[in-house]
Design a protein around this motif. Sequence first.
Motif, mmCIF file in Angstrom:
data_model
loop_
_atom_site.group_PDB
_atom_site.id
_atom_site.type_symbol
_atom_site.label_atom_id
_atom_site.label_comp_id
_atom_site.label_asym_id
_atom_site.label_seq_id
_atom_site.Cartn_x
_atom_site.Cartn_y
_atom_site.Cartn_z
ATOM 1 N N ASP A 181 51.309 -18.804 46.815
ATOM 2 C CA ASP A 181 52.161 -19.962 46.511
ATOM 3 C C ASP A 181 51.860 -20.538 45.133
ATOM 4 O OD1 ASP A 181 51.557 -19.638 49.415
ATOM 5 O OD2 ASP A 181 53.161 -21.124 49.598
ATOM 6 N N ASN A 182 50.629 -20.415 44.691
ATOM 7 C CA ASN A 182 50.217 -20.985 43.418
ATOM 8 C C ASN A 182 50.249 -19.979 42.273
ATOM 9 O OD1 ASN A 182 49.566 -23.505 44.682
ATOM 10 N ND2 ASN A 182 47.629 -22.595 45.382
ATOM 11 N N LEU A 183 50.686 -18.763 42.575
ATOM 12 C CA LEU A 183 50.585 -17.702 41.574
ATOM 13 C C LEU A 183 51.928 -17.186 41.072
ATOM 14 C CD1 LEU A 183 47.663 -15.648 43.191
ATOM 15 C CD2 LEU A 183 47.534 -17.214 41.225
ATOM 16 N N ILE A 184 52.946 -17.217 41.918
ATOM 17 C CA ILE A 184 54.270 -16.768 41.472
ATOM 18 C C ILE A 184 55.295 -17.838 41.817
ATOM 19 C CG2 ILE A 184 53.663 -14.338 41.758
ATOM 20 C CD1 ILE A 184 55.524 -14.263 44.178
ATOM 21 N N PRO A 185 56.402 -17.892 41.082
ATOM 22 C CA PRO A 185 57.409 -18.930 41.328
ATOM 23 C C PRO A 185 58.225 -18.635 42.579
ATOM 24 C CG PRO A 185 58.149 -17.471 39.592
ATOM 25 C CD PRO A 185 56.743 -17.059 39.911
ATOM 26 N N ALA A 186 58.611 -19.701 43.258
ATOM 27 C CA ALA A 186 59.496 -19.549 44.416
ATOM 28 C C ALA A 186 60.957 -19.591 43.988
ATOM 29 C CB ALA A 186 59.207 -20.647 45.443
ATOM 30 N N SER A 187 61.257 -20.442 43.006
ATOM 31 C CA SER A 187 62.643 -20.672 42.593
ATOM 32 C C SER A 187 62.951 -19.902 41.312
ATOM 33 C CB SER A 187 62.885 -22.167 42.382
ATOM 34 O OG SER A 187 62.675 -22.872 43.592
ATOM 35 N N VAL A 188 63.350 -18.657 41.471
ATOM 36 C CA VAL A 188 63.833 -17.846 40.353
ATOM 37 C C VAL A 188 65.174 -17.252 40.765
ATOM 38 C CG1 VAL A 188 61.566 -17.280 39.422
ATOM 39 C CG2 VAL A 188 62.561 -15.819 41.183
ATOM 40 N N SER A 189 65.953 -16.834 39.790
ATOM 41 C CA SER A 189 67.243 -16.231 40.084
ATOM 42 C C SER A 189 67.066 -14.910 40.818
ATOM 43 C CB SER A 189 68.026 -15.997 38.786
ATOM 44 O OG SER A 189 68.296 -17.215 38.132
ATOM 45 N N ALA A 190 67.972 -14.633 41.738
ATOM 46 C CA ALA A 190 67.940 -13.384 42.501
ATOM 47 C C ALA A 190 68.807 -12.354 41.781
ATOM 48 C CB ALA A 190 68.445 -13.619 43.922
ATOM 49 N N SER A 191 68.189 -11.608 40.882
ATOM 50 C CA SER A 191 68.889 -10.609 40.064
ATOM 51 C C SER A 191 69.004 -9.286 40.808
ATOM 52 C CB SER A 191 68.129 -10.369 38.760
ATOM 53 O OG SER A 191 68.066 -11.538 37.975
ATOM 54 N N LEU A 192 70.064 -8.555 40.543
ATOM 55 C CA LEU A 192 70.176 -7.210 41.087
ATOM 56 C C LEU A 192 69.159 -6.315 40.397
ATOM 57 C CD1 LEU A 192 71.635 -5.194 42.946
ATOM 58 C CD2 LEU A 192 73.155 -4.684 41.021
ATOM 59 N N LEU A 193 68.279 -5.693 41.183
ATOM 60 C CA LEU A 193 67.230 -4.832 40.659
ATOM 61 C C LEU A 193 67.418 -3.404 41.163
ATOM 62 C CD1 LEU A 193 64.107 -7.117 41.360
ATOM 63 C CD2 LEU A 193 65.693 -7.192 39.415
ATOM 64 N N HIS A 194 67.103 -2.447 40.312
ATOM 65 C CA HIS A 194 67.063 -1.050 40.742
ATOM 66 C C HIS A 194 66.015 -0.867 41.822
ATOM 67 C CE1 HIS A 194 65.523 3.096 40.533
ATOM 68 N NE2 HIS A 194 66.734 3.467 40.142
ATOM 69 N N GLY A 195 64.853 -1.474 41.636
ATOM 70 C CA GLY A 195 63.831 -1.508 42.670
ATOM 71 C C GLY A 195 62.787 -0.416 42.614
ATOM 72 N N ASP A 196 63.047 0.658 41.873
ATOM 73 C CA ASP A 196 62.076 1.748 41.744
ATOM 74 C C ASP A 196 62.180 2.328 40.339
ATOM 75 O OD1 ASP A 196 60.111 3.582 42.349
ATOM 76 O OD2 ASP A 196 61.383 4.845 43.624
ATOM 77 N N LEU A 197 62.159 1.438 39.359
ATOM 78 C CA LEU A 197 62.489 1.820 37.996
ATOM 79 C C LEU A 197 61.255 2.288 37.240
ATOM 80 C CD1 LEU A 197 64.781 2.132 36.007
ATOM 81 C CD2 LEU A 197 64.451 -0.245 35.313
ATOM 82 N N TRP A 198 60.898 3.559 37.448
ATOM 83 C CA TRP A 198 59.860 4.202 36.650
ATOM 84 C C TRP A 198 60.523 5.247 35.756
ATOM 85 C CZ3 TRP A 198 57.952 9.411 37.458
ATOM 86 C CH2 TRP A 198 58.588 10.095 38.499
ATOM 87 N N GLY A 199 59.747 5.867 34.892
ATOM 88 C CA GLY A 199 60.320 6.743 33.882
ATOM 89 C C GLY A 199 61.070 7.942 34.424
ATOM 90 N N GLY A 200 60.778 8.348 35.665
ATOM 91 C CA GLY A 200 61.472 9.482 36.247
ATOM 92 C C GLY A 200 62.800 9.138 36.880
ATOM 93 N N ASN A 201 63.148 7.850 36.922
ATOM 94 C CA ASN A 201 64.384 7.442 37.590
ATOM 95 C C ASN A 201 65.479 6.986 36.627
ATOM 96 O OD1 ASN A 201 63.644 8.170 40.120
ATOM 97 N ND2 ASN A 201 63.073 6.121 40.810
ATOM 98 N N TRP A 202 65.380 7.436 35.393
ATOM 99 C CA TRP A 202 66.525 7.333 34.489
ATOM 100 C C TRP A 202 66.613 8.630 33.701
ATOM 101 C CZ3 TRP A 202 66.713 7.695 29.164
ATOM 102 C CH2 TRP A 202 65.485 7.623 28.488
ATOM 103 N N LEU A 203 67.798 8.946 33.241
ATOM 104 C CA LEU A 203 67.993 10.184 32.487
ATOM 105 C C LEU A 203 69.189 10.026 31.549
ATOM 106 C CD1 LEU A 203 70.608 11.534 34.067
ATOM 107 C CD2 LEU A 203 68.855 12.290 35.658
ATOM 108 N N PRO A 204 69.222 10.832 30.486
ATOM 109 C CA PRO A 204 70.360 10.784 29.573
ATOM 110 C C PRO A 204 71.513 11.624 30.100
ATOM 111 C CG PRO A 204 68.729 12.310 28.735
ATOM 112 C CD PRO A 204 68.148 11.710 29.986
ATOM 113 N N GLY A 205 72.702 11.076 29.977
ATOM 114 C CA GLY A 205 73.889 11.811 30.355
ATOM 115 C C GLY A 205 74.654 12.269 29.132
#
Length: 289
Positions: A181-205
């Motif tokens: 409770d004292n370390l991260i904010p409770a009230s932040v915007s709920a953004s759409l996240l990929h959720g597993d965004l590491w270097g292997g999960n994007w590629l050039p098209g």
Amino acid sequence: MEQLIKEKLAAIGDSSTVNTIRQVGGGDINQAYYVRTQEREYFIKGNNNIPPHFFRVEAKGLRSIKETNTVAVPEVLDYDEPEKGKTGLLVMDWIAGNPSRKTTEQLGRKVAAMHQHQNSQHGFSEDTFIGTLPQPNGLYDNWLTYYREQRLEPQFHTAVSQGNMPETRRKRMAILLDRLDNLIPASVSASLLHGDLWGGNWLPGPDGEPFLIDPSVLYGDRLFELAFTEVFGGFPDDFYKAYQESSPLPDYYPDVKPLYQLYYLLVHLNMFGEAYGSSVDRVLSEYVG
């Protein structure tokens, strides 16, 4: 598998001659195939050891990202919801290209734009997966509660059950959860996240346009996404510079970054074992001592 693939393509309307079926990389969890018919090219995943909704939630995540009209994703053409022990397939467009000098800069701007698409609640309407691990969800009015109850605590309990939590680590983790409770904010915007965004999960098209693949979508603190991009690398400086120019990060980002990386380190601890134990301990020591 070849026969299943041919039957699936016929079922979605491509009965043309199959010229190539070749197993390709990207199959750590699933078998992955490049398929070329006379009509088009496909990327197809197959698995016979998955829950029925495994491919459905991946398809839903890709659709959620596509609907933002920000960063490109492969088009999902079909997916199965297999019974236990049966093989299921996920059929998508084949994406291939070479990066340009602007690809990672474009990726930074497009991910920042995706994060501007927000929800009134945190979480996701369906349970998803992170790697091979089930990832419980639900919709929460504040980020802090969601992050503690649906991210850190399930991985903590899994680690305990798998013997990945020796006594000192377990005690520190319990203290951290109490102090969250004292370390991260409770009230932040709920953004759409990929959720597993590491270097292997994007590629050039084509033309170097960046594509995102293999999402584990949720709505949450965008800093959670950015923190994970820094765990294993794969994102050069111009990615972060472009992101910052589009959507500047708050001053407290360095304070919460290790706490957000902790979730993914726990996931890797539970999937791959004690090789990630020291990284987990380092974060716990930083906040608990």
